[in-house]
Motif scaffolding. Structure first.
Motif, PDB file in Angstrom:
ATOM      1  N   THR A 102       7.770   3.250  -4.914  1.00 34.38           N
ATOM      2  CA  THR A 102       6.527   3.976  -4.632  1.00 34.38           C
ATOM      3  C   THR A 102       6.887   5.445  -4.410  1.00 34.38           C
ATOM      4  N   ASP A 110       0.855  -1.185   0.000  1.00 31.07           N
ATOM      5  CA  ASP A 110       0.000   0.000   0.000  1.00 31.07           C
ATOM      6  C   ASP A 110       0.890   1.234   0.000  1.00 31.07           C
ATOM      7  N   ALA A 111       0.243   2.386  -0.109  1.00 33.23           N
ATOM      8  CA  ALA A 111       1.005   3.626  -0.271  1.00 33.23           C
ATOM      9  C   ALA A 111       1.911   3.897   0.918  1.00 33.23           C
ATOM     10  N   GLU A 112       1.497   3.481   2.113  1.00 30.84           N
ATOM     11  CA  GLU A 112       2.299   3.778   3.310  1.00 30.84           C
ATOM     12  C   GLU A 112       3.520   2.857   3.414  1.00 30.84           C
ATOM     13  N   ARG A 113       3.284   1.547   3.288  1.00 29.74           N
ATOM     14  CA  ARG A 113       4.400   0.588   3.433  1.00 29.74           C
ATOM     15  C   ARG A 113       5.213   0.486   2.155  1.00 29.74           C
ATOM     16  N   GLY A 114       4.636   0.917   1.044  1.00 30.52           N
ATOM     17  CA  GLY A 114       5.288   0.770  -0.253  1.00 30.52           C
ATOM     18  C   GLY A 114       4.730  -0.442  -0.969  1.00 30.52           C
ATOM     19  N   TYR A 115       4.668  -0.327  -2.300  1.00 33.25           N
ATOM     20  CA  TYR A 115       4.187  -1.441  -3.112  1.00 33.25           C
ATOM     21  C   TYR A 115       5.367  -2.316  -3.502  1.00 33.25           C
ATOM     22  N   VAL A 132      -0.239   8.960  -5.775  1.00 39.27           N
ATOM     23  CA  VAL A 132       0.917   8.063  -5.606  1.00 39.27           C
ATOM     24  C   VAL A 132       1.244   7.431  -6.959  1.00 39.27           C
ATOM     25  N   ASN A 162      10.051   5.241  -1.928  1.00 35.11           N
ATOM     26  CA  ASN A 162      10.276   4.036  -1.127  1.00 35.11           C
ATOM     27  C   ASN A 162      10.575   2.921  -2.127  1.00 35.11           C
ATOM     28  N   LYS A 172       5.616   9.581  -3.805  1.00 35.98           N
ATOM     29  CA  LYS A 172       4.487  10.403  -3.343  1.00 35.98           C
ATOM     30  C   LYS A 172       4.522  11.811  -3.931  1.00 35.98           C
ATOM     31  N   GLN A 212      -4.277   1.941  -5.069  1.00 34.43           N
ATOM     32  CA  GLN A 212      -3.274   3.021  -5.145  1.00 34.43           C
ATOM     33  C   GLN A 212      -3.964   4.388  -5.182  1.00 34.43           C
ATOM     34  N   SER A 247      10.690  11.474  -2.135  1.00 35.27           N
ATOM     35  CA  SER A 247       9.534  10.808  -1.483  1.00 35.27           C
ATOM     36  C   SER A 247       9.537   9.298  -1.721  1.00 35.27           C
TER      37      SER A 247
END
Ligand SMILES: Cc1cc2nc3c(=O)[nH]c(=O)nc-3n(C[C@H](O)[C@H](O)[C@H](O)COP(=O)(O)OP(=O)(O)OC[C@H]3O[C@@H](n4cnc5c(N)ncnc54)[C@H](O)[C@@H]3O)c2cc1C
Length: 524
Positions: free
Chosen positions: A334, A53-58, A384, A432, A336, A380, A430
């Protein structure tokens, strides 16, 4: 013989098994509730992954290219599977419509050490290269035996633009099987003439997990198929019936507990033998992926047990004995903010989703990136962006980072990438980046002889088949989704004795020599 109460057990939850379950239901008329898919991992889909996901990274180990001129079995299957995003359409129709709007036309297929886009209208062949390629493509598989590509093509060939484009599109290394390389020339002959733009490549709407695995899984669930995760099959009980090998039970570790499943007469077993993503590992922005070797109960183990002393079940050691020849690394980034995509789209001249692959041909790691159409994941957010890349030589020290790619964190991989592009590292502020190491990713391309891969239904078996990238399917090419789906269709039709034909491999190489010679003449 199969009866109305027969059950099917599919060992492994890759696209091969999911497809087999669908063929059992759709074409074999088996009730879904009689089918169990047993997968060692936490989710279905195997190598055809995509998560995060956007927070942990794809993260996705691969970004797949498909075609509609080939992939006969795959599309025949997905013509029966409803799209989740576009009610009323099948997955096939949804994919076709998407590709009519988002057409691949790479404008920066190769980028050199000067950051110049290499003109690729010419393939860079000398007359000598053409003759060698023609000779290799005309040779019989039996003559080529276990030879390697380097046994047939001279060093200069590996410096041609053709080689850089072909090798990075399909992940060939010079030391790989000459037989498989020849198969690719025949199977993907149409790609030969458009390899510089990748115009023949078709993409799924989102990553392949969201666009292929999830809709297929939902359809199987709606049919009542039992999808069991965290279940490793460790051994099979078997005996001989009428001189034929028959499986009578499965031993597995289900959520940490040992279990035995007993088979009835007429039950069927399909085993996914081996996996290109076995022992793969993920890193992070600050850590390189762990260097894992074969897991004790990984995808190779059961095949090794079954093949021990049984030559008709193939030879796993041919494929999994040399990580130095079968590994490479990928990464998923990923972002942002749009700085990287903006600069990359300006540099390449391709909007995301139209560029195919950009390869840094002089990079030590032989690094490539793909900017897919956005969004690339079902969950997504609009602000992002995600892209994927890989390096075919992770054992080499980089040009901008003094480390082998295999030892690099995500941050270091981004530093190397920005070096080749001469982008300020700020564009990655930004980012990841999740690196991924895959020790067996090209194990299917290792030189092989007849018999090293069993046929989907080995001779002398009664209720048992293999479905994977490590079976022998005449004319078809490994490292494709199609190969696993085709193996599944062959295995199901044969074990069920169905009077239906598996779609043939399209003969694009009809009068191959004349066409290939003409192509080689036409191509400078
Ligand atoms: C980086 C990358 C790039 C790729 N690019 C392309 C491309 O451009 N085009 C294309 O068509 N294809 C591409 N592919 C290939 C495609 O994804 C694979 O060919 C396909 O997904 C293989 O499916 P499979 O079902 O045969 O095997 P897998 O997906 O490997 O599945 C096997 C499954 O079986 C499970 N398993 C094995 N043994 C056991 C056991 N004893 N008990 C329980 N479970 C077991 C494993 O855990 C695994 O989940 C790519 C793949 C990768 C990784």
């Amino acid at each position: 013989m199969m009866s109305s109460t027969s059950k099917a057990y599919l060992v492994g939850g890759g696209i091969g098994s999911l497809a087999a379950a669908a063929f059992l239901v759709r074409d074999g008329g088996m009730p879904g509730s009689n089918i169990s898919i047993l997968e060692a991992g936490p989710i279905m889909g195997g190598s055809l992954d995509g998560s995060g996901d956007a927070e942990r990274g794809y993260s996705m180990r691969g970004g797949r290219m498909l075609t509609t001129d080939n992939y006969e079995c795959t599309w025949e299957l997905f013509k029966s599977i409803p799209s989740l995003a576009k009610p009323g359409l099948t997955v096939f129709e949804e994919t076709l419509a998407f590709n009519e709007v988002h057409v691949s036309h790479a404008r920066a297929r190769l980028v050199d050490a000067r950051r110049a886009k290499v003109p690729v209208a010419s393939m860079g062949f000398s007359m000598h290269d053409r003759l060698e390629l023609l000779k290799l493509s005309s040779a019989d598989e039996s003559t080529l035996g276990t030879t390697r590509i380097t046994d047939h093509l001279s060093p200069a060939f590996f410096e041609t633009e053709f080689w850089f484009m072909w090798a990075t599109t399909f992940a060939f290394q010079p030391w790989h099987s000459a037989v498989e390389f020849r198969r690719y020339l025949h199977r993907f002959m149409l790609e030969f003439s458009r390899i510089e733009t990748l115009a023949g490549v078709k993409r799924t709407v989102l990553n392949q997990y969201d666009s292929l695995v999830v809709p297929l899984q939902r359809w199987l669930e709606s049919q009542g198929v039992r999808l069991i995760t965290d279940c490793t099959v460790t051994d099979l009980d078997h005996h001989t019936v009428d001189g034929r090998f028959a499986v009578t039970g499965l031993h597995c570790t289900l959520k940490g507990r040992s279990e035995t499943m007993l088979l009835g007469d007429g039950d069927l077993v399909f085993v996914q033998n081996g996996s290109m993503t076995d022992a793969s590992s993920l890193g992070s922005m600050s850590e390189a992926p762990a260097k894992r070797t074969r897991a004790p109960n990984g995808a190779w183990t059961l095949w090794e047990k079954l093949a021990d002393g049984r030559p008709s079940f193939g030879r796993p050691a041919v494929f999994n004995s040399c990580v130095a020849q079968s590994n490479w690394a990928s990464f998923t980034v990923t972002l942002k903010d749009t700085a990287f995509f903006d600069q990359m789209q300006r540099f390449s001249g391709n909007e995301a989703g139209t560029g195919g692959l950009d390869t840094f041909k002089d990079s030590n790691w032989l690094m490539s990136i793909v900017l897919a159409h956005q969004p690339h994941f079902a969950n997504q957010p609009a602000d992002v962006q995600v892209f994927w890349g890989y390096g075919l030589f992770p054992d080499r020290v980089g040009n901008f980072v003094a480390k082998p790619m295999a030892d690099c964190s995500g941050a270091e991989i981004l530093q190397e990438l920005c070096g080749h592009l001469r982008f300020d590292l700020d564009v990655m502020a930004s980012a990841n980046c999740i690196p991924c190491r895959m020790p067996y990713i090209t194990s299917m391309f290792m030189p092989r002889a007849p018999g090293d891969r069993p046929p989907p239904v080995p001779p002398g078996t009664r209720n048992f088949a293999f479905i994977s990238q490590f079976v022998e399917v005449p004319l078809d090419t490994v490292f494709t989704v199609e190969f696993s789906v085709r193996a599944a269709q062959i295995a199901v039709y044969e074990l069920l004795g169905l009077d239906r034909k598996v779609p043939p491999v399209t003969p694009h190489d009809h009068s191959f020599h004349a066409r290939f010679e003409a192509l080689l003449k036409a191509i400078k």
